[in-house]
Every structure is written in C-alpha cells, then in structure tokens.
Design a protein around this motif. Structure first.
Motif, PDB file in Angstrom:
ATOM      1  N   GLU A  77       0.833  -1.199   0.000  1.00  0.00           N
ATOM      2  CA  GLU A  77       0.000   0.000   0.000  1.00  0.00           C
ATOM      3  C   GLU A  77       0.869   1.251   0.000  1.00  0.00           C
ATOM      4  O   GLU A  77       0.538   2.251  -0.645  1.00  0.00           O
ATOM      5  CB  GLU A  77      -0.922  -0.013   1.218  1.00  0.00           C
ATOM      6  CG  GLU A  77      -1.994  -1.089   1.180  1.00  0.00           C
ATOM      7  CD  GLU A  77      -2.885  -1.050   2.416  1.00  0.00           C
ATOM      8  OE1 GLU A  77      -2.950   0.010   3.061  1.00  0.00           O
ATOM      9  OE2 GLU A  77      -3.501  -2.070   2.734  1.00  0.00           O
ATOM     10  N   ALA A  78       1.979   1.211   0.748  1.00  0.00           N
ATOM     11  CA  ALA A  78       2.899   2.352   0.750  1.00  0.00           C
ATOM     12  C   ALA A  78       3.475   2.583  -0.639  1.00  0.00           C
ATOM     13  O   ALA A  78       3.606   3.726  -1.099  1.00  0.00           O
ATOM     14  CB  ALA A  78       4.018   2.112   1.761  1.00  0.00           C
ATOM     15  N   LEU A  79       3.824   1.499  -1.318  1.00  0.00           N
ATOM     16  CA  LEU A  79       4.367   1.600  -2.679  1.00  0.00           C
ATOM     17  C   LEU A  79       3.363   2.261  -3.613  1.00  0.00           C
ATOM     18  O   LEU A  79       3.703   3.154  -4.404  1.00  0.00           O
ATOM     19  CB  LEU A  79       4.732   0.207  -3.170  1.00  0.00           C
ATOM     20  CG  LEU A  79       5.527   0.085  -4.472  1.00  0.00           C
ATOM     21  CD1 LEU A  79       6.969   0.523  -4.255  1.00  0.00           C
ATOM     22  CD2 LEU A  79       5.497  -1.357  -4.970  1.00  0.00           C
ATOM     23  N   GLN A  80       2.116   1.841  -3.532  1.00  0.00           N
ATOM     24  CA  GLN A  80       1.080   2.386  -4.412  1.00  0.00           C
ATOM     25  C   GLN A  80       0.790   3.851  -4.101  1.00  0.00           C
ATOM     26  O   GLN A  80       0.659   4.680  -5.012  1.00  0.00           O
ATOM     27  CB  GLN A  80      -0.188   1.549  -4.278  1.00  0.00           C
ATOM     28  CG  GLN A  80      -0.041   0.126  -4.794  1.00  0.00           C
ATOM     29  CD  GLN A  80      -1.196  -0.770  -4.422  1.00  0.00           C
ATOM     30  OE1 GLN A  80      -1.898  -0.524  -3.448  1.00  0.00           O
ATOM     31  NE2 GLN A  80      -1.402  -1.842  -5.188  1.00  0.00           N
ATOM     32  N   LEU A  81       0.707   4.199  -2.799  1.00  0.00           N
ATOM     33  CA  LEU A  81       0.411   5.585  -2.424  1.00  0.00           C
ATOM     34  C   LEU A  81       1.564   6.508  -2.792  1.00  0.00           C
ATOM     35  O   LEU A  81       1.353   7.637  -3.246  1.00  0.00           O
ATOM     36  CB  LEU A  81       0.120   5.665  -0.928  1.00  0.00           C
ATOM     37  CG  LEU A  81      -0.243   7.056  -0.392  1.00  0.00           C
ATOM     38  CD1 LEU A  81      -1.478   7.608  -1.096  1.00  0.00           C
ATOM     39  CD2 LEU A  81      -0.468   7.001   1.119  1.00  0.00           C
ATOM     40  N   GLU A  82       2.789   6.017  -2.610  1.00  0.00           N
ATOM     41  CA  GLU A  82       3.950   6.834  -2.971  1.00  0.00           C
ATOM     42  C   GLU A  82       3.902   7.203  -4.450  1.00  0.00           C
ATOM     43  O   GLU A  82       4.095   8.369  -4.818  1.00  0.00           O
ATOM     44  CB  GLU A  82       5.240   6.078  -2.653  1.00  0.00           C
ATOM     45  CG  GLU A  82       6.500   6.841  -3.053  1.00  0.00           C
ATOM     46  CD  GLU A  82       7.731   5.956  -3.081  1.00  0.00           C
ATOM     47  OE1 GLU A  82       8.822   6.451  -2.740  1.00  0.00           O
ATOM     48  OE2 GLU A  82       7.605   4.784  -3.482  1.00  0.00           O
ATOM     49  N   TYR A  83       3.646   6.227  -5.312  1.00  0.00           N
ATOM     50  CA  TYR A  83       3.625   6.512  -6.743  1.00  0.00           C
ATOM     51  C   TYR A  83       2.483   7.468  -7.094  1.00  0.00           C
ATOM     52  O   TYR A  83       2.649   8.368  -7.925  1.00  0.00           O
ATOM     53  CB  TYR A  83       3.485   5.210  -7.534  1.00  0.00           C
ATOM     54  CG  TYR A  83       3.520   5.434  -9.023  1.00  0.00           C
ATOM     55  CD1 TYR A  83       4.719   5.687  -9.671  1.00  0.00           C
ATOM     56  CD2 TYR A  83       2.350   5.433  -9.782  1.00  0.00           C
ATOM     57  CE1 TYR A  83       4.764   5.918 -11.031  1.00  0.00           C
ATOM     58  CE2 TYR A  83       2.385   5.662 -11.144  1.00  0.00           C
ATOM     59  CZ  TYR A  83       3.595   5.904 -11.762  1.00  0.00           C
ATOM     60  OH  TYR A  83       3.635   6.152 -13.105  1.00  0.00           O
ATOM     61  N   THR A  84       1.330   7.295  -6.452  1.00  0.00           N
ATOM     62  CA  THR A  84       0.191   8.179  -6.719  1.00  0.00           C
ATOM     63  C   THR A  84       0.538   9.620  -6.386  1.00  0.00           C
ATOM     64  O   THR A  84       0.243  10.546  -7.155  1.00  0.00           O
ATOM     65  CB  THR A  84      -1.027   7.733  -5.895  1.00  0.00           C
ATOM     66  OG1 THR A  84      -1.380   6.398  -6.267  1.00  0.00           O
ATOM     67  CG2 THR A  84      -2.211   8.647  -6.140  1.00  0.00           C
ATOM     68  N   ILE A  86       3.582  10.961  -6.124  1.00  0.00           N
ATOM     69  CA  ILE A  86       4.639  11.469  -7.005  1.00  0.00           C
ATOM     70  C   ILE A  86       4.035  11.968  -8.319  1.00  0.00           C
ATOM     71  O   ILE A  86       4.401  13.028  -8.835  1.00  0.00           O
ATOM     72  CB  ILE A  86       5.701  10.379  -7.256  1.00  0.00           C
ATOM     73  CG1 ILE A  86       6.521  10.130  -5.992  1.00  0.00           C
ATOM     74  CG2 ILE A  86       6.621  10.771  -8.405  1.00  0.00           C
ATOM     75  CD1 ILE A  86       7.502   8.994  -6.108  1.00  0.00           C
ATOM     76  N   LYS A  87       3.079  11.208  -8.872  1.00  0.00           N
ATOM     77  CA  LYS A  87       2.436  11.635 -10.108  1.00  0.00           C
ATOM     78  C   LYS A  87       1.574  12.874  -9.887  1.00  0.00           C
ATOM     79  O   LYS A  87       1.464  13.728 -10.770  1.00  0.00           O
ATOM     80  CB  LYS A  87       1.567  10.507 -10.674  1.00  0.00           C
ATOM     81  CG  LYS A  87       2.345   9.253 -11.047  1.00  0.00           C
ATOM     82  CD  LYS A  87       3.387   9.502 -12.118  1.00  0.00           C
ATOM     83  CE  LYS A  87       2.745   9.760 -13.468  1.00  0.00           C
ATOM     84  NZ  LYS A  87       3.761   9.948 -14.531  1.00  0.00           N
ATOM     85  N   GLU A  88       0.983  12.993  -8.706  1.00  0.00           N
ATOM     86  CA  GLU A  88       0.095  14.117  -8.440  1.00  0.00           C
ATOM     87  C   GLU A  88       0.853  15.406  -8.176  1.00  0.00           C
ATOM     88  O   GLU A  88       0.498  16.473  -8.699  1.00  0.00           O
ATOM     89  CB  GLU A  88      -0.789  13.786  -7.239  1.00  0.00           C
ATOM     90  CG  GLU A  88      -1.730  14.932  -6.832  1.00  0.00           C
ATOM     91  CD  GLU A  88      -2.590  14.580  -5.625  1.00  0.00           C
ATOM     92  OE1 GLU A  88      -3.308  15.481  -5.139  1.00  0.00           O
ATOM     93  OE2 GLU A  88      -2.534  13.411  -5.176  1.00  0.00           O
ATOM     94  N   PHE A  89       1.922  15.335  -7.377  1.00  0.00           N
ATOM     95  CA  PHE A  89       2.598  16.559  -6.924  1.00  0.00           C
ATOM     96  C   PHE A  89       3.855  16.884  -7.722  1.00  0.00           C
ATOM     97  O   PHE A  89       4.339  18.011  -7.650  1.00  0.00           O
ATOM     98  CB  PHE A  89       2.958  16.435  -5.440  1.00  0.00           C
ATOM     99  CG  PHE A  89       1.767  16.285  -4.533  1.00  0.00           C
ATOM    100  CD1 PHE A  89       0.862  17.321  -4.379  1.00  0.00           C
ATOM    101  CD2 PHE A  89       1.542  15.105  -3.847  1.00  0.00           C
ATOM    102  CE1 PHE A  89      -0.242  17.181  -3.546  1.00  0.00           C
ATOM    103  CE2 PHE A  89       0.445  14.954  -3.017  1.00  0.00           C
ATOM    104  CZ  PHE A  89      -0.448  15.997  -2.859  1.00  0.00           C
TER     105      PHE A  89
END
Length: 688
Positions: A77-84, A86-89
């Motif tokens: 879940e941390a991996l998925q949230l981190e990528y989300t 990074i793409k957002e900000f």
C-alpha cells in the motif's frame, strides 16, 4: 551550522508503522515524497546532524519547513500511495523521467469486427494487442510486410474498410495484394478472424511449428505437381524465416522476461529495457532519469520499474534488474497485481545467458548516458547558458570561454601521470590536450602541485612566442610537427578533487603570481564544487547545464589520463618481456593478444602461458619469474635528474583522441569501446 532544523518533530510523534511521507516548503509545495517500512526510523535519518547529511539531502531538508506522513497497512500500500503522490505533486527532489521519445508499436485491433494490423505510437487503442516497442518505424513496416505474406490480414484504414464493405469494391490495398481482410472479397469475417488469431499466436511465441507445417504442405503440393501452390508455401516459409532472423535469439524459447540495464552517476541515470518474448528480443527501449537526492541503486530500480509498468504493458513472467530494492517483496507483489494476479518474479542476473544479456544492456546504458550528457553540452544555446551559470556560481567577472581541467592517474602509486584537457566555448579542443609524466611524488596533492607549477611557469609564453618544435635537453627536435601555442590564457582552471587538491593548485598559483584566473575543484562523490579557502562547497542544481558541462570536462580529463596511464603500463610490460631470451616483439604481441590485458598476463600460470603458440615451457617459466620479480608497474618517463621536455606546457602534446575511447571509473579496470548491438527490425543483434 545548527545540528538540525528547529522545526523537527519529536521522535515520539512519528509512528513506527509503514507509510508515506511528504516534505513541504514554506509555500506548501511538496518537495519530496518517500515511503518507509518504519516511518520513525526513516525520518530520523533526515534529522541527523546536518554536517553528516549528503549535500543534496541537506539542501532539501534546509529548504523544507514541514514534513507530514500517512500510515498505511502494508508495504504494498505504501508503494502504491507513494507513486500516486509522485504523479500528483511532481516533487522536484524525486527522480525525474526524461523519456521524450515515443516508440513505434505493431498493433492488432482485436476489438474491431475485422481486426487490422497497423503501426502506431498510440498505446491506448481499446482492445488492441501490441507488439514492440521497435527501435525504428521502418522495422515495424518490414515485419508487417513479411507477416502478411503468410497471414494475409487487413491493413487498410477503417474508412477504406467501411467504404469497401458498402460498395462491394475491394479497398485499394486489397487490389494490390496488400490487404487480406473481408473488404478484399476473398475471405469471410470468420475466416479472417482465424487468420488474425494465427498471426497473434506466432508473434506471441515465434513458434517454429508453423514453419514446419508450411514445409510439409510445400512438399505435399510438390509431390502432387501443384507447383504454383508449392511456390506460395515456399515464399511463406522464407518470409517467416526472415522474421525469425531479424530477432536475436538470446534465451530458451520458453523464456519471457523484461531486463533492465542501468548506468548512473550522481545526477542522472540511463535505462535500457530489453523485452524478451519466446527467448527472442522483441523490443528495446531507452530513457534517462534525473536524480536530485543521493539514492541507492535499489531505490532507483524500484522507481524505474514502477514508473514503467504503471503506464505501459503488464509485466511479463520475470523482470530482471541490476539490483533488488530493499522492499523487493512488495514490488514483486505489485508487479503480480499488475499482471492480473498471475505472478511475476523479480530477480537479478547472476550467471549464464541472463548475465550476458544484462552486461549488454548495461553497456548500452553506459553509452546512452554518455551521449545524453554530450548532447546537453553540444547545443550552442545550452553551452552559452552553462557558461553564464558557471560565471554566476563561481563569482567570476566574465564567462569562462577557455577552461582547462587537470586529473592525476596512477596504479597503486606507480606510473603517475596527469592530463590537461581544454574546452573553449564549451567544446573540447583536443589539439591542445596535454599529458604530463610525474617522476617522483608524495601523493595526489603533490602531483597536482607539480603539474600546475609546470603549466603556470609557461603561461605567459603562449601568446608571445610563435609555434616552434619541441626540443629535448640536448637541443634535438623531439617531434617533426611544431607544437601549437595556446591562443590565450584560460579564465578557469578545474581540478579533479576536493579541498586538498584545490589547496595544492592554489599554492602553485600563488607561487607563480597568478591572480587573474579562477580555480575550482569538483569532488566526484557528491558532485560539489570547491573554491579556494572556502569551508563549504558550491552546490549547483541537479538540472543545471553548468554542472553537466563541468562534469563532462572532468570525465574527459579522467578518461584522457587513464588512457595515457594504460599505454605506459603496456609499454612497461613489453620492455620487461623483451628482456627474456627467446621472446621477440611478435611473441610479446601474441602473449598480450592472447590474455587480453596486462593484469591477466601477470596472474597467468606457466602452463597457461605455454598454451600460446610459439612459447615453450622454459620460456613460459621465465615469463612468470620475470613478472613476479618486477614490481606491478615501474615508473617511466622523466627521471629526477633528466630535463623535462621544452614544450609550451612542459608536457606531451597530443592530437585528436580516438572517438571510441570511453570513460573508465577505475584506474585498474580494463578499458575499451562499448559495444552497441546492431539494431534490426526486432531489436539489437547481440554480440555472440
């Protein structure tokens, strides 16, 4: 400098759960996004005493005004949230992808009533099956032209197909034999769908059984004296054989994997992705990422892999990377989910064919990284901006139109040499490069002091004296071609090293009374610039063209010094071997050619040396004794009592450097040009 930032949160406030954290500046902008198994342990590393932090990490921490975190239930879940996030900000301190190329693909529109095969760069066609990426667009067209000889499926556009079906008149590609869809009036929609499935099946697996079946049909037709039909099957077999020949066979037929090769320095990394399907390279893709913070190779691999499969095709059964990230299990689980839960193995190449392919991918990545940095320095506008940035960063009164860079190279303290490379207007002047031999020295700083002393002693002669031949101590001309004098004094001297090397160079400048030339050192570990008498380095931004230009100058000086040092070592061993009775120049050359390097020859046994044609057991034993009794490398060149050559810079002038010389990172490594696989219609033709 304070031990840490004043707004540091208390350790007890930070949870020990896995989660994702965000650093923000005073305006609330997200500077960096990261993840951790244990948030408290990870963030505590950032709040260590500031002098102990990596320079770029310290700059990020000092720029930030707050840090916030979100806990999650697991590492995946941390991996998925981190990528989300990074793409957002789009945080400036995270890895930046610079893949500005769109690659051509072969697409089969399986979602259509009558699927067509086409060349496209659009990866979002609904229901389409993709093959590639291909290195060049002509490679896709060549493959399609060959495949439709065997599987004549539709190639016409949707508008042409619709018009042909309404009017009953075949489309134009169908009239000339380039389209085999229902619009050609030769097959039904169902028969065409069967052909499409055969097309896709062959492209998926490159199954040679199709060729075997066609050969059997060809033989049967010939036996039945149906020679026209036999000729048709013959042409189809040749077409499929041509498709297979254009794809390099690297692994077993059952192997499907993606292999990543990565070459990196402190600021950027080049990535090469080899897609292997059915044991054959089906596509090659390359791109560059920029780095701001000092991250490990494992962390870089994680971000590259996640960035690739988050937007592109689903992963294959195996993904091979140069190094496994710390949370490799979470990344492997994420890859498996992207593959629909069918499982993907994340591994490194340890031995065998995979290791060979990994080395080739790494060589391609090294070449791509070098070309990337060279292109950034070659554009006139970019060079002008880089020179202006250097002037501003170093506080110079004018842009450094002429820069000289110095590097020291040796092998365990012996064969000490130095190089001087010259860049004018941001471009190398190879005709003005110089090599220095250093007879006696205490350490690298003493070597740097000697070289700068010798260079600065002749600084004012450059513009005043005409070109004249070099002479040795007896007044004899050493070379036939006169040595060219430098046109004007440099505005900037660059030394490879940190504070000690800069201090040694500054001492030489003070002794020579030179005050109008700027001096700077570049420390390779952190890519930081050191000015004389400064306690803290100058840190240029990651994307700074100035830093890329200084990097390129430093790397060129390093390459040039190592090339000279290796040549001296090779000459030394030839001299030693020539003293052995029975070894003439041809046998010495045969020995060096057989073993490939001086290091391998020194480590060889008498039996191994005796395998070289023309070298008997007695001679082999003599070679071993000679190389064991002589030091690893004997200094040559200027002796303490000999007069140095009387060239303008007290050094050896050189001409252009061969283009296939490449930078090497270690003095003791065996050098040579990087082999770039030849591009074919399906990818690189790998060296055997």
């Amino acid at each position: 400098m304070a031990d840490t930032v004043p707004w540091r949160p208390k350790a007890g406030e930070i949870p020990t759960d896995p989660g994702v954290y965000r650093w923000r500046d005073g305006n609330g902008r997200v500077l960096y996004v990261g993840k951790a198994k244990n948030l408290r342990a990870r963030l505590s590393n950032y709040f260590a005493p500031l002098p102990t932090l990596h320079e770029r990490t310290r700059r990020m921490v000092l720029t930030a005004r707050s840090v916030e975190w979100t806990t999650v239930g697991s590492e995946i879940e941390a991996l998925q949230l981190e990528y989300t996030w990074i793409k957002e900000f789009d945080p400036p301190f995270n890895v930046k992808f610079r893949d500005d190329k769109s690659y051509p693909y072969m697409a089969i529109t399986l979602g259509d009533e009558a699927p067509r095969v086409m060349v496209t760069r659009n990866r979002k066609i609904k229901g389409a099956k993709y093959f590639g990426p291909y290195p060049k667009i002509w490679a896709v067209h060549d493959t399609i032209d060959l495949m439709i000889k065997v599987f004549p499926i539709r190639t016409c556009s949707d508008s042409s197909y619709k018009r042909a079906m309404q009017t009953g008149k075949p489309c134009f590609p169908g009239q000339i034999g380039k389209c085999g869809g229902p619009c050609s009036q030769k097959v039904t929609i169902a028969e065409h769908r069967a052909l499409v499935e055969e097309f896709v099946r062959f492209m998926n697996s490159y199954d040679r059984r199709v060729i075997v079946e066609l050969r059997q049909r060809m033989g049967a037709s010939a036996d039945a004296m149906q020679y026209e039909q036999a000729a048709k099957y013959r042409d189809q077999v040749e077409a499929l054989e041509a498709v297979l020949e254009k794809s390099a066979v690297v692994l077993r037929d059952s192997v499907d994997l993606d292999l990543f090769g990565i070459a990196e320095d402190e600021l950027a990394a080049a990535v090469q992705l080899f897609s292997v399907r059915g044991g054959r390279i089906r596509g090659v893709r390359g791109w560059v990422v920029d780095k701001e913070l000092d991250i490990s190779t494992g962390d870089l691999v994680e971000q590259i892999v996640q960035g690739n499969y988050a937007t592109n095709d689903e992963p294959p059964r195996e993904v091979v990377v140069p190094a496994l990230p710390e949370d490799a299990d979470a990344l492997q689980q994420w890859l498996s989910e992207r593959r629909g839960g069918r499982g993907t193995k994340l591994s490194t190449a340890q031995r065998g064919d995979r290791a060979g392919l990994a080395r080739t991918a790494s060589q391609n990545a090294q070449q791509a990284l070098m070309l990337y940095k060279t292109k950034r320095s070659a554009d006139y506008t970019t060079r002008a901006a880089a020179l202006a940035d250097i002037q501003e960063a170093l506080g110079m009164t004018e842009a450094p139109l002429r820069m000289e860079c110095y590097d020291i190279s040796h092998l365990q303290g012996t064969n000490v040499v130095a190089s001087m490379v010259v860049f004018e207007d941001g471009l190398p002047r190879k005709d003005q490069y110089r090599r220095y031999s250093i007879a006696e020295t205490r350490d690298d700083t003493d070597s740097m002091h000697q070289v700068l002393t010798r260079r600065l002693a002749r600084l004012d002669e450059d513009a005043e004296l005409p070109d004249q031949p070099d002479q040795n101590a007896d007044g004899v001309v050493a070379v036939e071609k006169p040595t060219k004098r430098f046109a004007y004094r440099p505005q900037l001297l660059i030394v490879d090293g940190g504070q000690p090397q800069v201090a040694a160079a500054k001492r030489a400048m003070d002794e020579a009374g030179v005050t109008d030339i700027a001096l700077v050192g570049i420390a390779k570990r952190l890519e930081e610039l050191w000015l004389p008498d400064d306690d803290f380095p100058v840190i240029l931004p990651r994307n700074s063209e100035a830093l890329f230009l200084i990097q390129r100058i430093r790397d060129e000086a390093h390459r040039f010094a190592i090339t000279h040092q290796r040549g001296r070592r090779k000459r030394d061993v030839r001299t030693q071997l020539s003293e052995i009775p029975g070894l003439g120049p041809s046998r010495v050359s045969a020995l060096l050619k057989h073993f490939g390097s001086v290091a391998r020859l020194r480590s060889a046994t008498a039996d191994e040396i005796g395998e070289v044609p023309g070298v008997g057991p007695a001679t082999a034993a003599a070679v071993v004794r000679k190389l064991q009794t002589v030091p690893t490398s004997t200094p040559t060149g200027d002796s303490p009592t000999s007069a140095p050559p009387a060239s303008p810079t007290d050094a050896e002038p050189v001409g252009d450097v061969p283009a296939n010389d490449v930078p090497a990172n270690d003095v003791g490594r065996t050098g040579g040009p990087v082999r770039v696989p030849e591009v074919t219609s399906h990818g690189p033709q790998l060296p055997s």
